[in-house]
Design a protein around this motif. Structure first.
Motif, PDB file in Angstrom:
ATOM      1  N   LEU A 263      -3.421  19.005   6.344  1.00  0.00           N
ATOM      2  CA  LEU A 263      -3.285  17.939   5.352  1.00  0.00           C
ATOM      3  C   LEU A 263      -4.483  17.004   5.337  1.00  0.00           C
ATOM      4  CD1 LEU A 263       0.442  16.846   5.857  1.00  0.00           C
ATOM      5  CD2 LEU A 263      -0.473  18.604   4.313  1.00  0.00           C
ATOM      6  N   THR A 264      -4.691  16.399   4.188  1.00  0.00           N
ATOM      7  CA  THR A 264      -5.583  15.256   4.037  1.00  0.00           C
ATOM      8  C   THR A 264      -4.718  14.074   3.623  1.00  0.00           C
ATOM      9  OG1 THR A 264      -7.495  16.577   3.389  1.00  0.00           O
ATOM     10  CG2 THR A 264      -7.492  14.274   2.701  1.00  0.00           C
ATOM     11  N   TYR A 265      -4.895  12.942   4.290  1.00  0.00           N
ATOM     12  CA  TYR A 265      -4.127  11.748   3.963  1.00  0.00           C
ATOM     13  C   TYR A 265      -4.958  10.818   3.098  1.00  0.00           C
ATOM     14  CZ  TYR A 265      -0.587  13.214   7.270  1.00  0.00           C
ATOM     15  OH  TYR A 265       0.411  13.927   7.907  1.00  0.00           O
ATOM     16  N   LEU A 266      -4.352  10.357   2.021  1.00  0.00           N
ATOM     17  CA  LEU A 266      -4.997   9.467   1.076  1.00  0.00           C
ATOM     18  C   LEU A 266      -4.168   8.205   0.921  1.00  0.00           C
ATOM     19  CD1 LEU A 266      -5.831  12.063  -1.745  1.00  0.00           C
ATOM     20  CD2 LEU A 266      -7.314  11.341   0.156  1.00  0.00           C
ATOM     21  N   GLY A 267      -4.836   7.091   0.638  1.00  0.00           N
ATOM     22  CA  GLY A 267      -4.141   5.835   0.486  1.00  0.00           C
ATOM     23  C   GLY A 267      -4.678   4.995  -0.646  1.00  0.00           C
ATOM     24  N   LEU A 268      -3.836   4.044  -1.079  1.00  0.00           N
ATOM     25  CA  LEU A 268      -4.227   3.102  -2.128  1.00  0.00           C
ATOM     26  C   LEU A 268      -3.599   1.762  -1.808  1.00  0.00           C
ATOM     27  CD1 LEU A 268      -5.555   2.806  -4.994  1.00  0.00           C
ATOM     28  CD2 LEU A 268      -3.250   3.164  -5.923  1.00  0.00           C
TER      29      LEU A 268
ATOM     30  N   VAL B 204      -6.931  10.406  10.051  1.00  0.00           N
ATOM     31  CA  VAL B 204      -5.733  10.559  10.869  1.00  0.00           C
ATOM     32  C   VAL B 204      -6.038  11.570  11.965  1.00  0.00           C
ATOM     33  CG1 VAL B 204      -3.374  11.473  10.898  1.00  0.00           C
ATOM     34  CG2 VAL B 204      -4.097   9.957   9.044  1.00  0.00           C
ATOM     35  N   ALA B 205      -5.680  11.243  13.186  1.00  0.00           N
ATOM     36  CA  ALA B 205      -5.903  12.160  14.295  1.00  0.00           C
ATOM     37  C   ALA B 205      -5.068  13.423  14.108  1.00  0.00           C
ATOM     38  CB  ALA B 205      -5.542  11.478  15.618  1.00  0.00           C
ATOM     39  N   ASP B 206      -5.704  14.571  14.244  1.00  0.00           N
ATOM     40  CA  ASP B 206      -5.034  15.866  14.165  1.00  0.00           C
ATOM     41  C   ASP B 206      -4.168  15.994  12.913  1.00  0.00           C
ATOM     42  OD1 ASP B 206      -4.289  18.410  14.924  1.00  0.00           O
ATOM     43  OD2 ASP B 206      -2.675  17.730  16.247  1.00  0.00           O
ATOM     44  N   PRO B 207      -4.766  15.938  11.718  1.00  0.00           N
ATOM     45  CA  PRO B 207      -3.971  15.998  10.484  1.00  0.00           C
ATOM     46  C   PRO B 207      -3.482  17.392  10.124  1.00  0.00           C
ATOM     47  CG  PRO B 207      -6.291  15.921   9.960  1.00  0.00           C
ATOM     48  CD  PRO B 207      -6.200  15.788  11.456  1.00  0.00           C
ATOM     49  N   GLY B 208      -3.925  18.424  10.850  1.00  0.00           N
ATOM     50  CA  GLY B 208      -3.510  19.774  10.523  1.00  0.00           C
ATOM     51  C   GLY B 208      -4.050  20.190   9.164  1.00  0.00           C
TER      52      GLY B 208
ATOM     53  N   GLY C 163       0.823  -1.203   0.000  1.00  0.00           N
ATOM     54  CA  GLY C 163       0.000   0.000   0.000  1.00  0.00           C
ATOM     55  C   GLY C 163       0.853   1.247   0.000  1.00  0.00           C
ATOM     56  N   VAL C 164       0.270   2.348  -0.467  1.00  0.00           N
ATOM     57  CA  VAL C 164       0.983   3.621  -0.554  1.00  0.00           C
ATOM     58  C   VAL C 164       0.059   4.726  -0.069  1.00  0.00           C
ATOM     59  CG1 VAL C 164       0.273   3.907  -2.978  1.00  0.00           C
ATOM     60  CG2 VAL C 164       2.249   5.183  -2.107  1.00  0.00           C
ATOM     61  N   HIS C 165       0.644   5.745   0.542  1.00  0.00           N
ATOM     62  CA  HIS C 165      -0.140   6.886   0.999  1.00  0.00           C
ATOM     63  C   HIS C 165       0.538   8.187   0.589  1.00  0.00           C
ATOM     64  CE1 HIS C 165       2.771   6.852   4.386  1.00  0.00           C
ATOM     65  NE2 HIS C 165       2.532   8.158   4.414  1.00  0.00           N
ATOM     66  N   LEU C 166      -0.179   9.263   0.779  1.00  0.00           N
ATOM     67  CA  LEU C 166       0.372  10.595   0.571  1.00  0.00           C
ATOM     68  C   LEU C 166      -0.381  11.562   1.471  1.00  0.00           C
ATOM     69  CD1 LEU C 166      -1.773  12.453  -1.385  1.00  0.00           C
ATOM     70  CD2 LEU C 166      -1.159  10.606  -2.942  1.00  0.00           C
ATOM     71  N   GLY C 167       0.263  12.658   1.784  1.00  0.00           N
ATOM     72  CA  GLY C 167      -0.381  13.735   2.518  1.00  0.00           C
ATOM     73  C   GLY C 167      -0.455  14.952   1.618  1.00  0.00           C
ATOM     74  N   MET C 168      -1.641  15.445   1.360  1.00  0.00           N
ATOM     75  CA  MET C 168      -1.797  16.598   0.480  1.00  0.00           C
ATOM     76  C   MET C 168      -2.436  17.753   1.237  1.00  0.00           C
ATOM     77  SD  MET C 168      -5.197  15.890  -1.778  1.00  0.00           S
ATOM     78  CE  MET C 168      -5.527  17.654  -1.670  1.00  0.00           C
ATOM     79  N   VAL C 169      -2.090  18.970   0.847  1.00  0.00           N
ATOM     80  CA  VAL C 169      -2.708  20.150   1.453  1.00  0.00           C
ATOM     81  C   VAL C 169      -4.190  20.131   1.097  1.00  0.00           C
ATOM     82  CG1 VAL C 169      -2.752  22.663   1.512  1.00  0.00           C
ATOM     83  CG2 VAL C 169      -0.565  21.452   1.364  1.00  0.00           C
ATOM     84  N   THR C 170      -5.025  20.136   2.103  1.00  0.00           N
ATOM     85  CA  THR C 170      -6.468  19.998   1.891  1.00  0.00           C
ATOM     86  C   THR C 170      -7.009  21.059   0.943  1.00  0.00           C
ATOM     87  OG1 THR C 170      -6.667  19.045   4.105  1.00  0.00           O
ATOM     88  CG2 THR C 170      -8.691  19.858   3.075  1.00  0.00           C
TER      89      THR C 170
END
Length: 204
Positions: free
Chosen positions: A196-201, A190-194, A164-171
């Motif tokens: 960012l939005t975290y996405l995965g595949l 994700v708890a307290d992502p600030g 699996g792979v993830h990324l953090g992108m500016v929301t």
């Protein structure tokens, strides 16, 4: 799609172009140069360490003899964080010292991130051990290059049997979110992502 554009593995000679692409797309997908006096700061965090530490997972789109986009990342985020601290941070720490107190400027915010590579390791992302960064210059977006880069990167991960792979992108970067949605990435809570939005595949 421009007929002259080709996808190929990253080469050390691409370093200048890599830095340029990163900083020109580093502020919510737009030009970050007005926000950071040192234009190599963002690339020192989000681009160059990947090209140096895991060049086999770095690919570029070249047009007119110069890279105009890239994808890069790591197959193992936890291992990458260790190498970042041990091998990469000593190269740049003197140029970008950690803030003495709470970050008070965009530059200090980024320097703080640079000195805390362990921030990349989040328990919610354990099922997605790889992560990536992908950027294209504005004039080469929406021409299919992003999908080509992503396909090359994901194929390289599958060869390594990464699950699996993830990324953090500016929301706030909504065009980027639309791109990832088309590639079937899904949001990972994700708890307290600030900001960012975290996405995965999943790749298995």
């Amino acid at each position: 799609m421009a007929s002259s554009a080709v996808l190929r593995p990253y080469r050390p000679a691409d370093r200048e172009a890599l830095i340029d692409i990163c900083v020109r797309t580093g502020h919510e997908g737009g030009d970050a140069r007005p926000f950071y006096p040192d234009h190599e700061l963002l690339p020192s965090i989000f681009a160059e360490p990947y090209a140096v530490l895991e060049p086999e997972l770095a690919f570029v789109v070249e047009d007119g003899g110069r890279a105009v986009g890239y994808v890069l990342g790591t197959a193992d985020t936890a291992a990458f964080c260790r190498r970042f601290r041990e091998e990469w941070l000593p190269r740049v720490a003197a140029r970008y010292p950690a803030p003495a107190g709470p970050p008070a400027s965009p530059t200090e915010v980024m320097c703080d991130l640079l000195h805390r590579p362990e921030r990349m390791v989040l328990g919610e992302l354990d099922a997605y051990p790889a992560h990536l960064h992908i950027d294209l210059l504005p004039g080469h977006q929406r021409q299919g290059h992003g999908r080509r880069l992503m396909t090359a990167y994901l194929d390289a991960l599958r060869v390594r049997r990464v699950t699996g792979v993830h990324l953090g992108m500016v929301t706030a970067n909504t065009p980027a979110r639309a791109f990832y949605d088309r590639l079937c990435f899904h949001q990972i809570p994700v708890a307290d992502p600030g900001p960012l939005t975290y996405l995965g595949l999943r790749l298995d």
